[in-house]
Scaffold this active site. Sequence first.
Site, PDB file in Angstrom:
ATOM      1  N   ASP A  90       0.816  -1.223   0.000  1.00 48.92           N
ATOM      2  CA  ASP A  90       0.000   0.000   0.000  1.00 48.92           C
ATOM      3  C   ASP A  90       0.848   1.271   0.000  1.00 48.92           C
ATOM      4  O   ASP A  90       0.565   2.226  -0.713  1.00 48.92           O
ATOM      5  CB  ASP A  90      -0.916   0.031   1.228  1.00 48.92           C
ATOM      6  CG  ASP A  90      -1.903  -1.120   1.240  1.00 48.92           C
ATOM      7  OD1 ASP A  90      -2.279  -1.588   0.144  1.00 48.92           O
ATOM      8  OD2 ASP A  90      -2.295  -1.548   2.338  1.00 48.92           O
ATOM      9  N   GLU A 110       1.989  -0.819   5.032  1.00 49.27           N
ATOM     10  CA  GLU A 110       0.649  -1.178   4.588  1.00 49.27           C
ATOM     11  C   GLU A 110      -0.337  -0.747   5.665  1.00 49.27           C
ATOM     12  O   GLU A 110      -0.013  -0.740   6.857  1.00 49.27           O
ATOM     13  CB  GLU A 110       0.536  -2.673   4.331  1.00 49.27           C
ATOM     14  CG  GLU A 110       1.313  -3.144   3.114  1.00 49.27           C
ATOM     15  CD  GLU A 110       0.677  -4.344   2.451  1.00 49.27           C
ATOM     16  OE1 GLU A 110      -0.047  -4.142   1.458  1.00 49.27           O
ATOM     17  OE2 GLU A 110       0.904  -5.460   2.927  1.00 49.27           O
ATOM     18  N   LYS A 112      -4.337  -1.548   6.818  1.00 50.41           N
ATOM     19  CA  LYS A 112      -5.485  -2.415   6.584  1.00 50.41           C
ATOM     20  C   LYS A 112      -6.629  -2.054   7.524  1.00 50.41           C
ATOM     21  O   LYS A 112      -6.440  -1.942   8.739  1.00 50.41           O
ATOM     22  CB  LYS A 112      -5.095  -3.884   6.789  1.00 50.41           C
ATOM     23  CG  LYS A 112      -4.023  -4.376   5.826  1.00 50.41           C
ATOM     24  CD  LYS A 112      -4.442  -4.224   4.377  1.00 50.41           C
ATOM     25  CE  LYS A 112      -3.354  -4.666   3.415  1.00 50.41           C
ATOM     26  NZ  LYS A 112      -3.694  -4.350   2.015  1.00 50.41           N
TER      27      LYS A 112
END
Length: 269
Positions: A90, A110, A112
């Site tokens: 990401d 990342e 989430k």
Amino acid sequence: MTKKQADRLREEKIRSKGPKEIFGENAKIHDKSVNRFSKVVFKTLEDTFPNLEFRFRDNIKKREINEKLKSVDSRLGVTVFVENASIKPDGGIIEVKDKEHKWRIVLVCEAKHQGKDIENITKGILVGKKSNQDLMVAGNAIERSHKNINEIRNIMIDEKHFPYILFLQGSNFLTEPTAVLRPDGSEVILKHDAGSLNRIDRLTSANYSLPINKNSCENIFITIDGKSVMLQAVSIYTKSKEWTVDEMLPIMMDVSTTSLRILGLIQST
């Protein structure tokens, strides 16, 4: 993070039209915006350490990962079926050029989000097939993170640091009981140890169940049968509610500078 670094980060936010421009309304972080935020950290690293050369990449090809594995041991990195296969964390990948002019990874991020129970309860929204439940059974979408984690481990197989940060957000990542108020003032207790709700245990395998909300960038060495084994652990940070810019900035800079210190490119502070 030093005051000087914090000031540089603040300048970069202003130069980039501020956190609202980067992250959307109320400067909240979500999965897709972490890439743009990593670029702010990248620019801050350039400004803070002008004697070092950095680069930012959105992805790494599977072919490059296999080449690294083969350079360590000819038995590794020999299987690939899709020539253009790649990983795309990401937040992209930030690298620095070391003293031997080789590119070394200093940060991978990342973010989430999974579990909207807190938002739904606060708004009085009931879920389920009959729309009569407070809680939705947790899904498994976050398990896709393991692919990128494993591939970054592969390309960093001979490194003594692992600068991978996983920012978790949502009711599926609780670490303590959480009280949520309905619009009518009644209270719902979300239990962090409920198997139907919590999915954080499915990700702690990526950091050997080390403590959460801690910088685990520096590798751990353990001894098994008299032989030293190196462990590379993900730094997992979690919140039930949305991450803000100012919460994520120091964490990302802390892991980045830990990488630079381990690589011998900056002095310990």
